[in-house]
Motif scaffolding. Structure first.
Motif, PDB file in Angstrom:
ATOM      1  N   GLU A 154       0.823  -1.210   0.000  1.00  0.00           N
ATOM      2  CA  GLU A 154       0.000   0.000   0.000  1.00  0.00           C
ATOM      3  C   GLU A 154       0.856   1.259   0.000  1.00  0.00           C
ATOM      4  O   GLU A 154       0.516   2.250  -0.664  1.00  0.00           O
ATOM      5  N   LEU A 155       1.959   1.250   0.747  1.00  0.00           N
ATOM      6  CA  LEU A 155       2.832   2.409   0.764  1.00  0.00           C
ATOM      7  C   LEU A 155       3.434   2.658  -0.614  1.00  0.00           C
ATOM      8  O   LEU A 155       3.488   3.809  -1.080  1.00  0.00           O
ATOM      9  N   ALA A 160       3.568   5.852  -5.495  1.00  0.00           N
ATOM     10  CA  ALA A 160       3.536   5.805  -6.960  1.00  0.00           C
ATOM     11  C   ALA A 160       2.396   6.649  -7.517  1.00  0.00           C
ATOM     12  O   ALA A 160       2.499   7.220  -8.611  1.00  0.00           O
ATOM     13  N   ALA A 161       1.309   6.760  -6.756  1.00  0.00           N
ATOM     14  CA  ALA A 161       0.162   7.558  -7.189  1.00  0.00           C
ATOM     15  C   ALA A 161       0.357   9.045  -6.944  1.00  0.00           C
ATOM     16  O   ALA A 161      -0.490   9.855  -7.319  1.00  0.00           O
ATOM     17  N   ARG A 245      10.682   2.529   5.627  1.00  0.00           N
ATOM     18  CA  ARG A 245      11.016   3.876   5.152  1.00  0.00           C
ATOM     19  C   ARG A 245      11.301   3.890   3.652  1.00  0.00           C
ATOM     20  O   ARG A 245      10.926   4.820   2.943  1.00  0.00           O
ATOM     21  N   GLU A 246      11.946   2.853   3.192  1.00  0.00           N
ATOM     22  CA  GLU A 246      12.272   2.791   1.764  1.00  0.00           C
ATOM     23  C   GLU A 246      11.024   2.758   0.888  1.00  0.00           C
ATOM     24  O   GLU A 246      11.019   3.304  -0.216  1.00  0.00           O
ATOM     25  N   VAL A 247       9.948   2.140   1.375  1.00  0.00           N
ATOM     26  CA  VAL A 247       8.736   2.046   0.564  1.00  0.00           C
ATOM     27  C   VAL A 247       7.772   3.197   0.811  1.00  0.00           C
ATOM     28  O   VAL A 247       6.718   3.263   0.160  1.00  0.00           O
TER      29      VAL A 247
END
Length: 265
Positions: A154-155, A160-161, A245-247
């Motif tokens: 979800e993250l 991406a959105a 955090r990366e995602v």
């Protein structure tokens, strides 16, 4: 981010904040934890820490108190008398409120207009997403989300959105890789997650979700602990917080499921 000296458990695990449950610890004791931020859960108005305790803790850290917008005392469209007891130095986490801590009348109150009203006066408040994900997202405030098996996906999708807001992720944390220790600390918690409950064997009528769990029940609970909590060695937990955090997570909040003691180091 992990500090260069990494001198404390909080640093070494990569946690940004520590969550506190007033029914399980003396919130004043958190002053001995070298953390930059604390989030205090709501477990009924009788367990809200005294204002002087909150003010003392907030002298050296960012402190946020969870307040259910449907509950009398914190209702921005009704009785908000308890808000005056919160020190100006303490922030808010606005949530719909767990039904267990609300009366029938409080449960019937609309969430969306209350969140909107609260954010008019407390624009820096975080908004808890549990059960009101779309409403929380619509506010544009910092999202306060429970870690789940779908969190990473979800993250990534949100980023991406084009969503560029703050996202804080909350997770019970167990600094151990011993299976019995993990189940004693979070077995009941993960068993309550809806996908986990549906995966537990139907024949498991004893509801033994702690270290005594065996067979398929034990397998499901341990797999769920990896999905819904942060567990393992300090290095294991640090790897998990870094991945979050990366995602796309901006803050990772850990609830010490075995008590505060280890986190004072």
């Amino acid at each position: 981010m992990l500090r260069a000296d990494a001198t404390s458990v909080v640093d070494r695990t990569g946690l940004d904040a520590i969550a506190l449950k007033p029914t399980e610890c003396d919130v004043a004791d958190a002053a001995s934890i070298p953390a930059d931020a604390f989030a205090i859960d709501y477990e009924g108005r009788e367990h809200v820490p005294d204002s002087d305790v909150l003010e003392t803790l907030a002298a050296n850290a960012d402190v946020r108190v969870t307040t259910p917008v449907r509950a009398d005392g914190y209702d921005p469209l009704g009785d908000d008398s308890l808000v005056a007891d919160l020190p100006a130095s303490v922030g808010r986490v606005a949530v719909a409120g767990h039904p267990a801590y609300l009366t029938d009348d409080e449960r019937s109150r609309a969430v969306a207009p209350r969140l909107g009203e609260l954010l008019e006066t407390a624009p820096d408040a975080w908004v808890g997403t549990e059960s009101v994900e779309r409403i929380a997202m619509a506010t544009g405030a910092t999202q306060y989300d429970l870690l789940s098996r779908s969190t990473e996906r979800e993250l990534r999708a949100l980023r991406a959105a084009g969503f560029d807001g703050e996202i804080a992720v909350y997770a019970p944390t167990v600094l151990s890789d011993d299976e019995d220790t993990i189940l004693e600390a979070v077995g009941d918690y993960v068993a309550r997650r809806r996908p986990v409950a549906s995966a537990l064997p139907d024949e498991d009528t004893d509801h033994d979700y702690d270290a005594g769990a065996t067979g398929r029940t034990r397998e499901v609970l341990l797999a769920a602990a990896d999905d819904y909590t942060l567990v393992g060695t300090e290095d294991d937990v640090h790897a998990q917080t870094e991945t979050l955090r990366e995602v796309g997570a901006t803050t990772v909040v850990g609830y010490p499921a075995r008590g505060l003691g280890r986190f004072r180091k």
